[in-house]
Design an enzyme around this catalytic site. Structure first.
Site, PDB file in Angstrom:
ATOM      1  N   ASP A  21      11.832   3.623   5.672  1.00 47.93           N
ATOM      2  CA  ASP A  21      12.280   5.000   5.628  1.00 47.93           C
ATOM      3  C   ASP A  21      12.458   4.911   6.992  1.00 47.93           C
ATOM      4  O   ASP A  21      12.992   7.192   7.083  1.00 47.93           O
ATOM      5  CB  ASP A  21      10.430   5.568   5.543  1.00 47.93           C
ATOM      6  CG  ASP A  21      10.487   5.563   3.978  1.00 47.93           C
ATOM      7  OD1 ASP A  21      11.318   5.614   3.650  1.00 47.93           O
ATOM      8  OD2 ASP A  21       9.245   6.293   3.244  1.00 47.93           O
ATOM      9  N   LYS A  24       8.805  14.023   0.694  1.00 49.69           N
ATOM     10  CA  LYS A  24       9.860  12.284   0.751  1.00 49.69           C
ATOM     11  C   LYS A  24       9.436  12.496  -1.107  1.00 49.69           C
ATOM     12  O   LYS A  24      10.173  11.679  -1.803  1.00 49.69           O
ATOM     13  CB  LYS A  24       9.033  11.209   1.416  1.00 49.69           C
ATOM     14  CG  LYS A  24       9.842   9.970   0.456  1.00 49.69           C
ATOM     15  CD  LYS A  24       9.118   8.515   1.017  1.00 49.69           C
ATOM     16  CE  LYS A  24      10.161   7.580   0.102  1.00 49.69           C
ATOM     17  NZ  LYS A  24       8.910   6.295   0.979  1.00 49.69           N
ATOM     18  N   PHE A  68       7.076   4.430   4.447  1.00 49.95           N
ATOM     19  CA  PHE A  68       7.431   2.936   4.781  1.00 49.95           C
ATOM     20  C   PHE A  68       8.206   2.423   4.555  1.00 49.95           C
ATOM     21  O   PHE A  68       9.485   2.522   4.573  1.00 49.95           O
ATOM     22  CB  PHE A  68       6.041   2.434   3.602  1.00 49.95           C
ATOM     23  CG  PHE A  68       6.426   2.129   2.547  1.00 49.95           C
ATOM     24  CD1 PHE A  68       6.681   3.008   2.209  1.00 49.95           C
ATOM     25  CD2 PHE A  68       7.084   1.272   2.174  1.00 49.95           C
ATOM     26  CE1 PHE A  68       6.653   3.394   0.100  1.00 49.95           C
ATOM     27  CE2 PHE A  68       7.411   1.481   0.398  1.00 49.95           C
ATOM     28  CZ  PHE A  68       7.203   2.669  -0.456  1.00 49.95           C
ATOM     29  N   PRO A 119       0.579  -0.892  -0.290  1.00 46.81           N
ATOM     30  CA  PRO A 119       0.131  -0.149  -0.176  1.00 46.81           C
ATOM     31  C   PRO A 119       0.927   1.539  -0.456  1.00 46.81           C
ATOM     32  O   PRO A 119       0.590   2.591  -0.410  1.00 46.81           O
ATOM     33  CB  PRO A 119      -0.441   0.209   2.042  1.00 46.81           C
ATOM     34  CG  PRO A 119       0.004  -1.108   2.331  1.00 46.81           C
ATOM     35  CD  PRO A 119       0.832  -2.218   1.286  1.00 46.81           C
ATOM     36  N   ASP A 130      10.259  -2.919  -8.844  1.00 44.41           N
ATOM     37  CA  ASP A 130      10.631  -3.740  -8.012  1.00 44.41           C
ATOM     38  C   ASP A 130      11.552  -2.823  -7.270  1.00 44.41           C
ATOM     39  O   ASP A 130      12.168  -2.317  -7.816  1.00 44.41           O
ATOM     40  CB  ASP A 130      11.514  -4.853  -8.926  1.00 44.41           C
ATOM     41  CG  ASP A 130      11.852  -5.959  -7.334  1.00 44.41           C
ATOM     42  OD1 ASP A 130      11.205  -6.210  -6.588  1.00 44.41           O
ATOM     43  OD2 ASP A 130      13.354  -6.358  -7.144  1.00 44.41           O
ATOM     44  N   ARG A 189      11.242   7.258  -6.746  1.00 40.45           N
ATOM     45  CA  ARG A 189      10.491   6.451  -6.922  1.00 40.45           C
ATOM     46  C   ARG A 189       9.796   7.519  -8.025  1.00 40.45           C
ATOM     47  O   ARG A 189       9.823   8.123  -9.216  1.00 40.45           O
ATOM     48  CB  ARG A 189       9.161   6.414  -5.927  1.00 40.45           C
ATOM     49  CG  ARG A 189       7.345   5.395  -6.180  1.00 40.45           C
ATOM     50  CD  ARG A 189       7.339   4.910  -6.017  1.00 40.45           C
ATOM     51  NE  ARG A 189       7.527   3.245  -4.908  1.00 40.45           N
ATOM     52  CZ  ARG A 189       8.288   3.572  -3.663  1.00 40.45           C
ATOM     53  NH1 ARG A 189       8.278   4.425  -3.389  1.00 40.45           N
ATOM     54  NH2 ARG A 189       9.011   1.792  -4.287  1.00 40.45           N
ATOM     55  N   GLU A 241      13.544 -14.210  -9.806  1.00 38.44           N
ATOM     56  CA  GLU A 241      14.733 -13.143 -10.981  1.00 38.44           C
ATOM     57  C   GLU A 241      16.202 -12.791  -9.534  1.00 38.44           C
ATOM     58  O   GLU A 241      15.152 -12.078  -8.266  1.00 38.44           O
ATOM     59  CB  GLU A 241      15.053 -12.132 -11.602  1.00 38.44           C
ATOM     60  CG  GLU A 241      13.619 -12.455 -12.499  1.00 38.44           C
ATOM     61  CD  GLU A 241      14.328 -13.557 -13.484  1.00 38.44           C
ATOM     62  OE1 GLU A 241      15.198 -13.214 -14.104  1.00 38.44           O
ATOM     63  OE2 GLU A 241      13.142 -14.445 -13.921  1.00 38.44           O
TER      64      GLU A 241
HETATM   65  P1  ITT Z   1       5.147  -6.221  -4.429  1.00 38.74           P
HETATM   66  O1  ITT Z   1       7.343  -7.457  -4.628  1.00 38.74           O
HETATM   67  O2  ITT Z   1       4.117  -6.365  -3.879  1.00 38.74           O
HETATM   68  O3  ITT Z   1       5.331  -4.858  -5.126  1.00 38.74           O
HETATM   69  P2  ITT Z   1       6.965  -5.202  -1.892  1.00 38.74           P
HETATM   70  O4  ITT Z   1       6.981  -4.706  -1.189  1.00 38.74           O
HETATM   71  O5  ITT Z   1       7.515  -6.537  -1.719  1.00 38.74           O
HETATM   72  O6  ITT Z   1       5.558  -5.346  -3.611  1.00 38.74           O
HETATM   73  P3  ITT Z   1       9.725  -5.205  -3.308  1.00 38.74           P
HETATM   74  O7  ITT Z   1       9.684  -6.487  -3.697  1.00 38.74           O
HETATM   75  O8  ITT Z   1       9.788  -4.503  -4.290  1.00 38.74           O
HETATM   76  O9  ITT Z   1       8.006  -5.201  -3.368  1.00 38.74           O
HETATM   77  O10 ITT Z   1      10.777  -4.757  -2.010  1.00 38.74           O
HETATM   78  C1  ITT Z   1      10.926  -3.470  -2.379  1.00 38.74           C
HETATM   79  C2  ITT Z   1      11.357  -3.817  -0.143  1.00 38.74           C
HETATM   80  O11 ITT Z   1      11.691  -2.455  -0.581  1.00 38.74           O
HETATM   81  C3  ITT Z   1      10.309  -3.513   0.018  1.00 38.74           C
HETATM   82  O12 ITT Z   1      10.377  -4.014   1.918  1.00 38.74           O
HETATM   83  C4  ITT Z   1      10.128  -1.873   0.545  1.00 38.74           C
HETATM   84  O13 ITT Z   1       9.385  -1.618   2.459  1.00 38.74           O
HETATM   85  C5  ITT Z   1      11.213  -1.404   0.464  1.00 38.74           C
HETATM   86  N1  ITT Z   1      10.852   0.085   0.013  1.00 38.74           N
HETATM   87  C6  ITT Z   1      10.900   0.307  -1.586  1.00 38.74           C
HETATM   88  N2  ITT Z   1      11.042   1.549  -1.320  1.00 38.74           N
HETATM   89  C7  ITT Z   1      11.562   1.751  -0.347  1.00 38.74           C
HETATM   90  C8  ITT Z   1      10.937   3.672  -0.093  1.00 38.74           C
HETATM   91  O14 ITT Z   1      10.689   4.514  -0.339  1.00 38.74           O
HETATM   92  N3  ITT Z   1      10.636   3.434   1.253  1.00 38.74           N
HETATM   93  C9  ITT Z   1      11.114   2.571   1.929  1.00 38.74           C
HETATM   94  N4  ITT Z   1      11.865   1.422   1.913  1.00 38.74           N
HETATM   95  C10 ITT Z   1      10.978   1.035   0.008  1.00 38.74           C
END
Ligand code: ITT
Length: 218
Positions: free
Chosen positions: A171, A192, A168, A10, A65, A198, A39
Site C-alpha cells: 500500500d 481504500k 499493509f 492480519p 491469494d 478485495r 501453485e
Molecule cells: P496468506 O497467504 O497467509 O493469506 P500472505 O500475506 O502470505 O498471507 P499472499 O501469499 O496472498 O498473502 O501474498 C499477498 C502479497 O500481496 C503480500 O505481500 C501482501 O502484502 C500483498 N498484498 C495483497 N493485497 C494487498 C493490498 O490490498 N495492499 C497491499 N498489499 C497487498
C-alpha cells in the site's frame, strides 16, 4: 452462518472483516496453517489455501491469494509478492531464478519488498510504472468442495517513494487510478476499501452469499 477466514495476514482479516461486517454472518479467523504455496498462479494458490484451511478449521472457509503485478518487471512480483525480497532475480530482473526463506517478521518483509520494487523501478517513468493488484478469493468446505471462486483487480502505478502509514503490504508504494496521487497507505481504510481489488471480489462474494443463504435456509 459462520465462516472461517484462512490467512496468516492480519491486514487481509481486517479488510475482509470490515467489508463483510453488514452481512449478518460471522467471520472467525482460523489458526495460521500457512500451507506451502506450490501453485504457479493466484487461482491455484487460492484454492490450495481455502482447502487446507477448511480441512483444519472443520467449517466453510474463505481464503485468498493476492499480489502486485508490474508489467515493466515482466509481471513480478506476481505470485512471489509476499516473499519478493527473498527472491533471486535474473539479470533482466523479470524472472525469479531462486528463493531463500528468510522468515523475517511481516512488517520487515513488507518494507523490504517495497524497497526492492522501488529499486527495480529507479529511473523508470510513467506510464511504465503501471501496476495492478489482483486477488483470487475461494470458499471451500472441509471435504475440499469449492463453493465460490472470484477475482478482483485494482489498477494504478508505483509511486517514486513509499508514503503513508495505513493499510499493509505494498500500500505505501501503490497509487490508485482515482486516488488523486495518494498511495493506498495515505487513504483511510474506508477509502481504500471503496476501490480495492478485495472490495471488488467481495462484492461478487456477497451476491453469491445472498443466493447461497436463500437456497440453504433451514
Ligand atoms: P496468506 O497467504 O497467509 O493469506 P500472505 O500475506 O502470505 O498471507 P499472499 O501469499 O496472498 O498473502 O501474498 C499477498 C502479497 O500481496 C503480500 O505481500 C501482501 O502484502 C500483498 N498484498 C495483497 N493485497 C494487498 C493490498 O490490498 N495492499 C497491499 N498489499 C497487498
Amino acid at each position: 452462518m459462520r465462516f472461517f477466514i484462512g490467512t496468516t495476514n492480519p491486514g487481509k482479516v481486517r479488510e475482509i472483516g470490515s467489508i463483510l461486517s453488514a452481512t449478518g454472518c460471522s467471520f472467525e479467523r482460523t489458526e495460521p496453517v500457512d500451507p506451502e504455496e506450490t501453485e504457479e498462479d493466484f487461482e491455484g494458490n487460492a484454492l490450495l489455501k481455502a482447502r487446507a484451511y477448511a480441512a483444519r478449521a472443520g467449517g466453510v472457509t474463505i481464503s485468498e491469494d493476492s499480489g502486485l503485478i508490474i508489467p515493466a518487471l515482466g509481471g513480478l512480483p506476481g505470485a512471489w509478492s509476499a516473499r519478493f525480497s527473498d527472491c533471486e532475480l535474473d539479470a533482466g530482473a523479470g524472472r525469479v531464478v531462486g528463493h531463500r526463506r528468510s522468515d523475517r517478521p511481516r512488517e520487515e518483509m513488507d518494507r523490504a519488498n517495497n524497497e526492492r520494487v522501488l529499486e527495480l523501478l529507479a529511473g523508470v517513468e510513467l506510464p511504465r510504472r503501471a501496476a495492478m493488484f489482483i486477488v483470487v478469493l475461494a470458499v471451500a468446505t472441509p471435504d475440499g468442495e469449492i463453493l465460490f471462486k472470484g477475482t478482483g483487480e485494482s489498477h494504478g502505478w508505483i509511486a517514486d517513494a513509499a508514503r503513508g502509514a495505513n493499510g499493509f503490504g505494498y500500500d505505501p508504494i501503490f497509487v490508485g487510478q482515482d486516488t488523486f496521487g495518494k498511495t493506498y497507505a495515505e487513504l483511510d481504510s474506508m477509502r481504500k476499501n471503496l476501490r480495492s481489488h478485495r472490495m471488488r471480489v467481495l462484492k461478487d462474494f456477497k451476491a453469491w452469499l445472498g443466493r447461497y443463504l436463500r437456497e440453504h435456509r433451514p
